[in-house]
Design an enzyme around this catalytic site. Structure first.
Site, PDB file in Angstrom:
ATOM      1  NE  ARG A 253     -33.480  23.208  24.832  1.00 39.36           N
ATOM      2  CZ  ARG A 253     -33.130  22.022  25.349  1.00 39.36           C
ATOM      3  NH1 ARG A 253     -32.506  21.972  26.515  1.00 39.36           N
ATOM      4  NH2 ARG A 253     -33.391  20.912  24.715  1.00 39.36           N
TER       5      ARG A 253
ATOM      6  CG  HIS B 237     -29.583  21.908  31.960  1.00 37.27           C
ATOM      7  ND1 HIS B 237     -30.534  20.938  31.723  1.00 37.27           N
ATOM      8  CD2 HIS B 237     -30.226  22.955  32.572  1.00 37.27           C
ATOM      9  CE1 HIS B 237     -31.710  21.374  32.171  1.00 37.27           C
ATOM     10  NE2 HIS B 237     -31.547  22.584  32.687  1.00 37.27           N
TER      11      HIS B 237
END
Length: 314
Positions: free
Chosen positions: A245, A278
């Site tokens: 992330r 993503h």
């Protein structure tokens, strides 16, 4: 009459296992162009390879190999894009898919430099596992050992799902992104190109179903091919979900450019929702997404509910 000196062939054509092993044992770096019988080796890169060969000398070797002619290349059969495998010391050290001249040039120089350090300084060689030659083989091995009903690949490592979205694929950024991922130290356990259905996309972004952008996001993700990857960290000593992330950056591209300009979204995103990649939000979501998109993978210790794909995809 003075005879002309015979020109040394740039690329060796590997057509049997013995020659494959001989080429891979060559000192330095060997670049193998894996091709299909219907299209032949990739001609556009030959002039680039010749130029680099003249620059660096004898420690660089080039070869071609038809996927159908060697059992070890079985998993590369039927692929539309050219695949270049980089070997050093008989080990796979890099993979480039597509005739991307700048990326091939950079990869060759980077891997030559890395191999020189291995040979001269005793630094450990960084070996990779390409999905086509590792995860699928592991699946076959599991199948042979346990039988068809129990065909499962067990993932012992901490993993997360990464997706290179259709906009990045359409703009030819896949190889660049994968190289950055590998350079950052992540391990790519599997890498598959797919066109997601609307049903799959709705499941993936179910937490955002109430948002105004949801329908646009669904249409965008199902609009073209994307790359689905399972990402891990080699030493298994860090939270790969959080690390991934952080590596891709905030979902809002402008925020990513401001707060994390080196992130993938800052570099490859355009406008929302076209933010290139993503990443699963947390461990539970990562396990759920991996087991949904890769149902033959079982994550050790996962307490994610098994998703009834047949119901979602109806």
């Amino acid at each position: 009459m003075v005879s002309k000196k015979k020109e040394v062939k740039l690329q060796v054509n590997i057509n049997n296992q013995e020659l494959w092993e001989e080429m891979l044992s060559s000192k330095g770096l060997t670049v193998v162009d894996v091709y299909q019988s219907w299209c032949g080796p990739c001609k556009p890169v030959v002039s680039l390879f010749r130029k680099i060969k003249l620059e660096v000398g004898d420690d660089l070797h080039f070869a071609t190999a038809e996927a159908d002619s060697l059992d070890i290349l079985e998993k590369y059969r039927g692929k539309c894009e050219p695949t270049f495998l980089f070997y050093a010391g008989g080990e796979l050290v890099a993979v480039v898919r597509g005739a991307n001249g700048p990326l091939l040039h950079k990869t060759i120089l980077d891997q030559l430099d890395a191999e020189n350090k291995v040979l001269e300084q005793g630094i450990e060689r960084k070996v990779i596992k390409d999905a086509a030659l590792s995860i699928e083989e592991e699946s076959v091995s599991q199948h042979q050992e346990y039988g068809e009903e129990d065909e499962v690949v067990s993932l012992e490592k901490s993993c997360t799902l990464a997706i290179i979205k259709p906009d990045a694929v359409a703009h030819g950024k896949v190889d660049d992104i994968i190289m950055k991922v590998q350079e950052a130290g992540f391990e790519i356990l599997t890498n598959e190109e797919r066109i997601m259905t609307e049903a799959e996309t709705r499941y993936l972004y179910q937490e955002r179903s109430e948002e105004e952008i949801f329908e646009k996001l669904v249409q965008y993700m199902a609009d073209g091919p994307c790359r689905l990857l399972i990402i891990s960290w080699p030493e298994n000593d860090k939270d790969v979900v959080a690390a991934w992330r952080d590596f891709i950056g905030p979902s809002d591209i402008e925020v990513a450019k401001r707060e994390n300009p080196e992130s993938l979204r800052a570099q490859y995103g355009t406008i929302m929702p076209f933010n290139a990649v993503h990443g699963s939000e947390n461990r539970e979501q990562a396990n759920r997404e991996i087991e949904f998109f890769f149902p033959n993978f079982k994550i050790s210790g996962s307490d994610a509910d098994k998703v009834p794909r047949e119901e979602i995809l109806q």
